[in-house]
Design a protein around this motif. Structure first.
Motif, PDB file in Angstrom:
ATOM      1  N   VAL A   1       0.855  -1.180   0.000  1.00  0.00           N
ATOM      2  CA  VAL A   1       0.000   0.000   0.000  1.00  0.00           C
ATOM      3  C   VAL A   1       0.898   1.238   0.000  1.00  0.00           C
ATOM      4  N   MET A   2       0.788   2.054  -1.038  1.00  0.00           N
ATOM      5  CA  MET A   2       1.618   3.234  -1.193  1.00  0.00           C
ATOM      6  C   MET A   2       1.033   4.410  -0.409  1.00  0.00           C
ATOM      7  N   PRO A   3       1.837   5.477  -0.196  1.00  0.00           N
ATOM      8  CA  PRO A   3       1.345   6.634   0.566  1.00  0.00           C
ATOM      9  C   PRO A   3       0.060   7.239   0.017  1.00  0.00           C
ATOM     10  N   ASP A   4      -0.157   7.137  -1.307  1.00  0.00           N
ATOM     11  CA  ASP A   4      -1.376   7.707  -1.890  1.00  0.00           C
ATOM     12  C   ASP A   4      -2.567   6.755  -1.807  1.00  0.00           C
ATOM     13  N   GLY A   5      -2.385   5.604  -1.161  1.00  0.00           N
ATOM     14  CA  GLY A   5      -3.463   4.637  -1.008  1.00  0.00           C
ATOM     15  C   GLY A   5      -3.531   3.591  -2.094  1.00  0.00           C
ATOM     16  N   SER A   6      -2.766   3.752  -3.162  1.00  0.00           N
ATOM     17  CA  SER A   6      -2.776   2.753  -4.238  1.00  0.00           C
ATOM     18  C   SER A   6      -1.996   1.506  -3.798  1.00  0.00           C
ATOM     19  N   ILE A   7      -2.285   0.405  -4.463  1.00  0.00           N
ATOM     20  CA  ILE A   7      -1.596  -0.853  -4.174  1.00  0.00           C
ATOM     21  C   ILE A   7      -0.736  -1.206  -5.380  1.00  0.00           C
TER      22      ILE A   7
END
Length: 409
Positions: A360-366
């Motif tokens: 899970v990236m800081p922007d919420g994307s996986i």
């Protein structure tokens, strides 16, 4: 007149060794300084050179015997090897010669570890290309040959050998249940003792973290060709982790320290022990003053260690000391482990294989990212949990942002 072949000086405080293997047999022609035997000490395997050219005479000791510095193990006699084979020592004559089916490729010189693999997999060693010193077979050679699927089994005992087969023994329903007893090498005995002593003495604990390898992999991909042209060595992962460890050890000096009686010894230098695979097992040579080295220096040093480990030319001095250890089990496919410290050191960093996992990236994307688990095993008597976690966080930060390695952050 025969010349004695004596056990050479083995190193500081080392007074005896084990005869690991004979590289030449009685009656073989030898050149001056040509290796004729291999000795195993507590840490390394050393070769015994012929003191002069001639023919190898009777062997005075057998494989597995313990020999002291200065002891005579064989003789070199005048000649060129064209004469009949010299008779072996009386001790060896008493032992009956093994049947051809029991001892594959008897004319080849195989180390005990290689011989065990050959017998275990039932392969013909004469069909395997050796990559060790003077073309000798290594464990890696046999394992790669077996994995290639090209191996053909040797003739089974008693099958078309011309010798009378022994009386048949009822086979178990599940197939053969063979056993083999092989004497532990001196190196393996020492490793076993040291590891057990570490468990008995230190308060061992392991903490974990994971690291995103994207930045390091992109850096390697971008600069690997230029790096190789300029420095003559490949840019590997160990260079990044060695330099990251130097930064982390500077911030958390307890991880680079050791207990000596009732005192703690702190080091203002970093001597990194690196686990290297050798034909007789893992050895741990030391990169000295790693904190003052460049990436190229680290990679060149590790490459030299790997080559000399394979050739069996590492010395006792190469493995003496060390303030911290890095062990890369990832090259063998390990996902996670709890490495054991190398006394008197207080910590060891374990690296593992890289595999893509959803993150899970800081922007919420996986995203699928190349991740590696890190493990730090440490002596809790000296290193607190907070210090261990902080150390791994520093490693993670430096690997995920390699710029930190350049500006000392």
């Amino acid at each position: 007149m025969a010349t004695d072949v004596k056990v050479p000086v083995l190193g500081e405080s080392i007074t005896e060794a084990t005869l690991g293997e004979w590289l030449k047999q009685p009656g073989d022609a030898v050149e001056a300084d040509e290796p004729i035997a291999s000795l195993e000490t507590d840490k390394v395997a050393l070769e015994v050179p012929a003191p002069e050219a001639g023919v190898l005479g009777p062997l005075q000791v057998e494989v597995g015997d313990t020999v002291e510095v200065g002891a005579v193990i064989a003789t070199i006699e005048a000649g060129n090897g064209s004469a009949a084979k010299a008779a072996p020592a009386a001790k060896a004559e008493a032992a009956p010669a093994p049947a051809a089916s029991e001892e594959p490729a008897a004319s080849m010189t195989l180390s005990p570890a290689v011989r065990r693999l050959v017998l275990e997999h039932g392969v013909d060693p004469s069909k395997i290309s050796g990559t060790g010193k003077d073309g000798r077979l290594t464990k890696d050679d046999v394992e790669k040959y077996v994995k290639s699927g090209t191996s053909a089994p040797l003739v089974e005992k008693g099958a078309a050998t011309g010798a009378e087969a022994p009386a048949a023994t009822p086979a178990a329903a599940g197939g053969n249940r063979n056993e083999e007893r092989v004497r532990m090498t001196r190196l393996r005995q020492t490793v076993a003792k040291r590891l057990k002593d570490a468990q008995d003495t230190a308060a061992l604990l392991t903490t974990f973290n994971d690291v995103d390898m994207t930045a390091v992999m992109e850096t390697r991909s971008k600069y690997k060709e230029l790096f190789a042209r300029k420095h003559g060595v490949k840019l590997g992962f160990m260079g990044f982790f060695a330099k990251a460890a130097c930064l982390a050890l500077k911030d958390v000096p307890a991880v680079n320290a050791q207990i000596d009686g009732e005192e703690i010894v702190y080091h203002d230098y970093v001597d990194i022990s690196v686990a290297v695979s050798a034909p007789n097992g893992l050895v741990v040579p030391v990169i000295r003053n790693a904190e003052a080295m460049s990436f190229a220096d680290v990679e060149n040093t590790i490459g030299d260690f790997g080559k000399r480990a394979k050739d069996g030319t590492l010395t006792m001095a190469d493995m003496k000391g060390g303030t911290f250890t890095i062990s890369n089990g990832g090259v063998f496919g390990s996902l996670m482990s709890t490495p054991i410290i190398n006394p008197p050191q207080s910590a060891v960093l374990g690296l593992h294989r890289i595999e893509k996992r959803p993150v899970v990236m800081p922007d919420g994307s996986i995203q699928a990212r190349p991740m590696m688990y890190l493990a730090l095993s440490y002596d809790h008597r000296l290193i607190d949990g907070r210090e261990a976690v902080t150390f791994l966080v520093r490693i993670k930060e430096a690997i995920e942002d390699p710029t930190r390695l350049l500006i000392d952050l």
